[in-house]
Design a protein around this motif. Structure first.
Motif, PDB file in Angstrom:
ATOM      1  N   THR A 379      14.233 -26.483   4.297  1.00  0.00           N
ATOM      2  CA  THR A 379      12.989 -26.164   4.989  1.00  0.00           C
ATOM      3  C   THR A 379      12.895 -24.666   5.225  1.00  0.00           C
ATOM      4  OG1 THR A 379      13.027 -28.281   6.130  1.00  0.00           O
ATOM      5  CG2 THR A 379      11.597 -26.572   7.047  1.00  0.00           C
ATOM      6  N   PRO A 380      11.839 -23.993   4.726  1.00  0.00           N
ATOM      7  CA  PRO A 380      11.716 -22.549   4.936  1.00  0.00           C
ATOM      8  C   PRO A 380      11.633 -22.226   6.420  1.00  0.00           C
ATOM      9  CG  PRO A 380      10.166 -23.328   3.274  1.00  0.00           C
ATOM     10  CD  PRO A 380      10.746 -24.538   3.933  1.00  0.00           C
ATOM     11  N   ALA A 381      12.287 -21.146   6.794  1.00  0.00           N
ATOM     12  CA  ALA A 381      12.206 -20.700   8.181  1.00  0.00           C
ATOM     13  C   ALA A 381      10.872 -20.037   8.451  1.00  0.00           C
ATOM     14  CB  ALA A 381      13.349 -19.732   8.483  1.00  0.00           C
ATOM     15  N   LEU A 382      10.301 -19.426   7.422  1.00  0.00           N
ATOM     16  CA  LEU A 382       9.042 -18.709   7.612  1.00  0.00           C
ATOM     17  C   LEU A 382       8.301 -18.596   6.281  1.00  0.00           C
ATOM     18  CD1 LEU A 382       7.155 -16.945   9.425  1.00  0.00           C
ATOM     19  CD2 LEU A 382       8.501 -14.975   8.640  1.00  0.00           C
ATOM     20  N   SER A 383       7.000 -18.822   6.310  1.00  0.00           N
ATOM     21  CA  SER A 383       6.120 -18.553   5.176  1.00  0.00           C
ATOM     22  C   SER A 383       5.023 -17.624   5.665  1.00  0.00           C
ATOM     23  CB  SER A 383       5.514 -19.842   4.622  1.00  0.00           C
ATOM     24  OG  SER A 383       6.512 -20.691   4.103  1.00  0.00           O
ATOM     25  N   PHE A 384       4.595 -16.718   4.817  1.00  0.00           N
ATOM     26  CA  PHE A 384       3.537 -15.799   5.232  1.00  0.00           C
ATOM     27  C   PHE A 384       2.699 -15.386   4.028  1.00  0.00           C
ATOM     28  CE2 PHE A 384       7.294 -13.282   4.302  1.00  0.00           C
ATOM     29  CZ  PHE A 384       6.806 -12.260   3.515  1.00  0.00           C
ATOM     30  N   GLN A 385       1.519 -14.883   4.311  1.00  0.00           N
ATOM     31  CA  GLN A 385       0.591 -14.436   3.271  1.00  0.00           C
ATOM     32  C   GLN A 385      -0.074 -13.157   3.756  1.00  0.00           C
ATOM     33  OE1 GLN A 385      -2.511 -17.247   2.320  1.00  0.00           O
ATOM     34  NE2 GLN A 385      -2.717 -16.488   0.235  1.00  0.00           N
ATOM     35  N   THR A 386      -0.138 -12.152   2.872  1.00  0.00           N
ATOM     36  CA  THR A 386      -0.700 -10.855   3.266  1.00  0.00           C
ATOM     37  C   THR A 386      -1.651 -10.334   2.203  1.00  0.00           C
ATOM     38  OG1 THR A 386       1.117  -9.620   2.211  1.00  0.00           O
ATOM     39  CG2 THR A 386       1.397 -10.226   4.534  1.00  0.00           C
ATOM     40  N   ASN A 387      -2.591  -9.527   2.620  1.00  0.00           N
ATOM     41  CA  ASN A 387      -3.429  -8.740   1.714  1.00  0.00           C
ATOM     42  C   ASN A 387      -2.944  -7.299   1.762  1.00  0.00           C
ATOM     43  OD1 ASN A 387      -5.129 -10.662   0.657  1.00  0.00           O
ATOM     44  ND2 ASN A 387      -6.671 -10.439   2.264  1.00  0.00           N
ATOM     45  N   VAL A 388      -2.741  -6.717   0.594  1.00  0.00           N
ATOM     46  CA  VAL A 388      -2.197  -5.366   0.515  1.00  0.00           C
ATOM     47  C   VAL A 388      -3.062  -4.517  -0.406  1.00  0.00           C
ATOM     48  CG1 VAL A 388      -0.175  -3.970  -0.064  1.00  0.00           C
ATOM     49  CG2 VAL A 388       0.131  -6.279   0.830  1.00  0.00           C
ATOM     50  N   VAL A 389      -3.404  -3.323   0.055  1.00  0.00           N
ATOM     51  CA  VAL A 389      -4.110  -2.337  -0.764  1.00  0.00           C
ATOM     52  C   VAL A 389      -3.202  -1.115  -0.876  1.00  0.00           C
ATOM     53  CG1 VAL A 389      -6.179  -0.950  -1.079  1.00  0.00           C
ATOM     54  CG2 VAL A 389      -6.327  -3.189   0.071  1.00  0.00           C
ATOM     55  N   VAL A 390      -2.868  -0.722  -2.120  1.00  0.00           N
ATOM     56  CA  VAL A 390      -1.895   0.356  -2.339  1.00  0.00           C
ATOM     57  C   VAL A 390      -2.446   1.358  -3.343  1.00  0.00           C
ATOM     58  CG1 VAL A 390       0.508   0.879  -2.902  1.00  0.00           C
ATOM     59  CG2 VAL A 390      -0.095  -1.386  -2.066  1.00  0.00           C
ATOM     60  N   ASP A 391      -2.299   2.628  -3.030  1.00  0.00           N
ATOM     61  CA  ASP A 391      -2.576   3.689  -3.993  1.00  0.00           C
ATOM     62  C   ASP A 391      -1.291   3.956  -4.770  1.00  0.00           C
ATOM     63  OD1 ASP A 391      -5.184   3.957  -3.124  1.00  0.00           O
ATOM     64  OD2 ASP A 391      -4.705   5.539  -1.687  1.00  0.00           O
ATOM     65  N   VAL A 392      -1.370   3.807  -6.095  1.00  0.00           N
ATOM     66  CA  VAL A 392      -0.173   3.909  -6.931  1.00  0.00           C
ATOM     67  C   VAL A 392      -0.313   5.064  -7.911  1.00  0.00           C
ATOM     68  CG1 VAL A 392       1.313   2.714  -8.583  1.00  0.00           C
ATOM     69  CG2 VAL A 392       0.206   1.424  -6.752  1.00  0.00           C
ATOM     70  N   SER A 393       0.728   5.842  -8.064  1.00  0.00           N
ATOM     71  CA  SER A 393       0.781   6.880  -9.087  1.00  0.00           C
ATOM     72  C   SER A 393       2.027   6.675  -9.929  1.00  0.00           C
ATOM     73  CB  SER A 393       0.793   8.277  -8.460  1.00  0.00           C
ATOM     74  OG  SER A 393       1.916   8.445  -7.620  1.00  0.00           O
ATOM     75  N   ALA A 394       1.948   7.068 -11.195  1.00  0.00           N
ATOM     76  CA  ALA A 394       3.058   6.855 -12.126  1.00  0.00           C
ATOM     77  C   ALA A 394       3.420   8.160 -12.813  1.00  0.00           C
ATOM     78  CB  ALA A 394       2.679   5.805 -13.177  1.00  0.00           C
ATOM     79  N   SER A 395       4.693   8.302 -13.131  1.00  0.00           N
ATOM     80  CA  SER A 395       5.176   9.449 -13.890  1.00  0.00           C
ATOM     81  C   SER A 395       6.330   8.994 -14.768  1.00  0.00           C
ATOM     82  CB  SER A 395       5.618  10.584 -12.959  1.00  0.00           C
ATOM     83  OG  SER A 395       6.661  10.148 -12.098  1.00  0.00           O
ATOM     84  N   TYR A 396       6.629   9.790 -15.793  1.00  0.00           N
ATOM     85  CA  TYR A 396       7.695   9.443 -16.731  1.00  0.00           C
ATOM     86  C   TYR A 396       8.513  10.700 -16.996  1.00  0.00           C
ATOM     87  CZ  TYR A 396      10.000   7.320 -20.806  1.00  0.00           C
ATOM     88  OH  TYR A 396      10.936   6.805 -21.693  1.00  0.00           O
ATOM     89  N   ALA A 397       9.781  10.660 -16.648  1.00  0.00           N
ATOM     90  CA  ALA A 397      10.669  11.803 -16.856  1.00  0.00           C
ATOM     91  C   ALA A 397      12.080  11.288 -17.061  1.00  0.00           C
ATOM     92  CB  ALA A 397      10.616  12.753 -15.659  1.00  0.00           C
ATOM     93  N   ASP A 398      12.843  12.028 -17.857  1.00  0.00           N
ATOM     94  CA  ASP A 398      14.229  11.642 -18.160  1.00  0.00           C
ATOM     95  C   ASP A 398      14.310  10.218 -18.683  1.00  0.00           C
ATOM     96  OD1 ASP A 398      15.129  14.151 -17.228  1.00  0.00           O
ATOM     97  OD2 ASP A 398      15.159  13.408 -15.168  1.00  0.00           O
TER      98      ASP A 398
END
Length: 497
Positions: A379-398
């Motif tokens: 039996t799970p001790a806790l279940s939850f649900q969230t809405n998330v808005v994230v600003d994401v940036s990406a880079s590539y090095a090495d």
């Protein structure tokens, strides 16, 4: 575990391979742009880098060409009909002087290979009338020659793909010396043959070299096209990168247009209203990719449907994560689960399809994430649900992908079971998602995407100072690059052996 989802003629290779195949090319540029999800622009400086590999490809085309035996007969004054045969034809001691190219706006590429020197060896048999002279002692011959090679491939869109017509291929002979071995003073009949043999061998060399160049071009094109398709494929998810229109060639760049349509199982996400315009790409870097949000979102949808956005953390790893300093009070049941249950496990997943939007301010991702904390029992001790808005940036090095995320909104939609101190518990979950969950998810994504990039061979290229520039509804990826010599050598060994 969280899962998701590389040279005539480098220039000719570039044209045929980068521009791939399609089920149909549109003649109207505006109509083609509307169904285009990915655009590739390769500028003149990049072509200069690729030109450095031309010598090895030309050498391979000459040395691996299969030169057929030539047999026939010719009428010669005072002799009559003379039968001849040229066998065991081979190229030796090949050297290349230099190569040059020019982008021809609206046409194709002009390629010039200067001062190619080599030795052409073989065996000659000849005779006249009913009497074959020295049949058992065929005469070896050797020809030293210096030539210039020119190819003017024309680009067109036919039979569902962009193709190049390489029939405009020519050789200029500057030196052509024939030596009949074993005969320091050849007789008059052999001398009479010299001019004829010279003419015949020239035809053989020209025909086979131009044929081999076309063959190598198509092999390279198929090879790169296949690699490109693999690069955007993983498991049940793939992308149709077929071209939507013939490539555009200017004096400064070559530009190709690709569908970028996501394929998942038996469905395809078609793009019909892409907003590409050529003015959206500059020309100062070597290589550009224009990628629409309409490419990213179907890929995200397919990954969600395929169950890729899942993360399971358990045991000591989970306990270590929550050693972070959180300002919110840790609920007692949560503390006991981590420290006293012996086998805590946290599972998180996307409970609806995430959505991505790019603007000049950055790339924003909306996601609905669900989680479940178990403490060793069924039996799970806790279940939850969230809405998330994230600003994401990406880079590539090495040779590694880096993702940076800045949450702008986090809402706790529900928790189960509800708590008597619901506001405090919600605040704890919200802060835990922000300071523990998102950094962990992004770090796992970095590792997984880097692994997939490595799997497709990205780490074998010298990618120099790549930049990801967000714009309204699309991103521009710009970079310089180096083409490792070992990749070309390896390909030629495998393909032309």
């Amino acid at each position: 575990m969280w899962t998701m989802t590389r040279d005539v003629f480098p220039r000719l290779l570039l044209i045929l391979s980068v521009f791939g195949t399609s089920r149909g090319c549109l003649q109207d540029p505006a109509a083609a742009h509307r169904v285009t999800g990915v655009v590739c622009r390769l500028t003149h400086p990049a072509a200069v880098v690729l030109n450095e590999k031309t010598t090895k490809v030309i050498e391979a085309a000459f040395q691996h060409a299969s030169y057929p035996s030539v047999k026939g007969e010719k009428s010669i004054l005072l002799v009559g009909k003379v039968k001849y045969g040229l066998d065991n034809l081979e190229i030796h001691n090949l050297t290349i002087g230099q190569s040059a190219f020019e982008l021809l706006p609206g046409e194709g590429v002009a390629i010039e290979i200067s001062n190619v020197s080599a030795t052409f060896r073989g065996t000659i048999q000849y005779g006249y009338g009913s009497w074959l002279i020295n049949v058992a002692h065929s005469i070896d011959f050797e020809i030293e020659y210096h030539i210039d090679l020119g190819i003017n491939p024309k680009l067109y869109c036919g039979e569902g793909k962009v193709a190049a017509d390489t029939s405009d291929c020519y050789l200029n002979f500057h030196k052509f010396h024939l030596h009949l071995q074993g005969d320091r003073e050849p007789n008059w009949l052999k001398r009479l043959f010299t001019d004829f043999i010279t003419f015949t061998v020239k035809l053989v060399i020209k025909g086979q070299i131009c044929k081999e160049i076309n063959k190598v071009a198509n092999i390279l094109a198929d090879f790169i096209q296949s690699k490109a398709e693999q690069f955007l494929s993983d498991g049940n998810i793939s992308s149709d990168i077929g071209v939507t229109a013939a490539p555009v060639i200017t004096a400064n760049y070559i530009e190709s247009y690709h569908k970028g349509w996501t394929k998942y199982n038996s469905s395809t996400a078609v793009i019909s209203d892409s907003g590409f315009h050529p003015t959206q790409l500059p020309e100062h870097r070597m290589l550009y990719f224009w990628v629409s949000d309409q490419v990213f979102n179907p890929l995200i949808t397919a990954a969600h449907k395929d169950g890729r956005f899942q993360l399971n953390i358990s045991g000591a790893e989970l306990t270590e994560l929550f050693k972070s300093n959180l300002s919110s009070a840790t609920p007692e049941f949560f503390r006991k689960c981590l420290l006293e249950s012996g086998s805590p496990e946290l599972s998180v997943w996307s409970s609806s399809v995430p959505f991505l939007n790019t603007s000049t301010l950055g790339t924003t991702v909306w996601a609905e994430a669900s989680g479940q904390l178990s403490c060793g029992s069924q039996t799970p001790a806790l279940s939850f649900q969230t809405n998330v808005v994230v600003d994401v940036s990406a880079s590539y090095a090495d040779k590694k992908l880096s993702l940076q995320g800045k949450p702008t909104e986090i809402f706790v939609i529900r928790t189960d079971p509800p708590s008597l101190n619901q506001p405090l518990e919600d605040e704890f979950i919200r802060e835990a998602v922000e300071k523990v969950g998102l950094p962990k998810v992004l770090s796992v994504l970095e590792v997984e995407v880097t692994r997939l990039l490595d799997k497709q061979g990205t780490n074998q290229f010298d990618i120099i100072n790549p930049e990801v520039l967000p714009q309204d509804g699309f991103v521009v990826i710009q970079m310089d690059f180096g083409f490792p010599h070992h990749l070309l050598v390896e390909f030629l060994k495998k393909t032309l052996q």
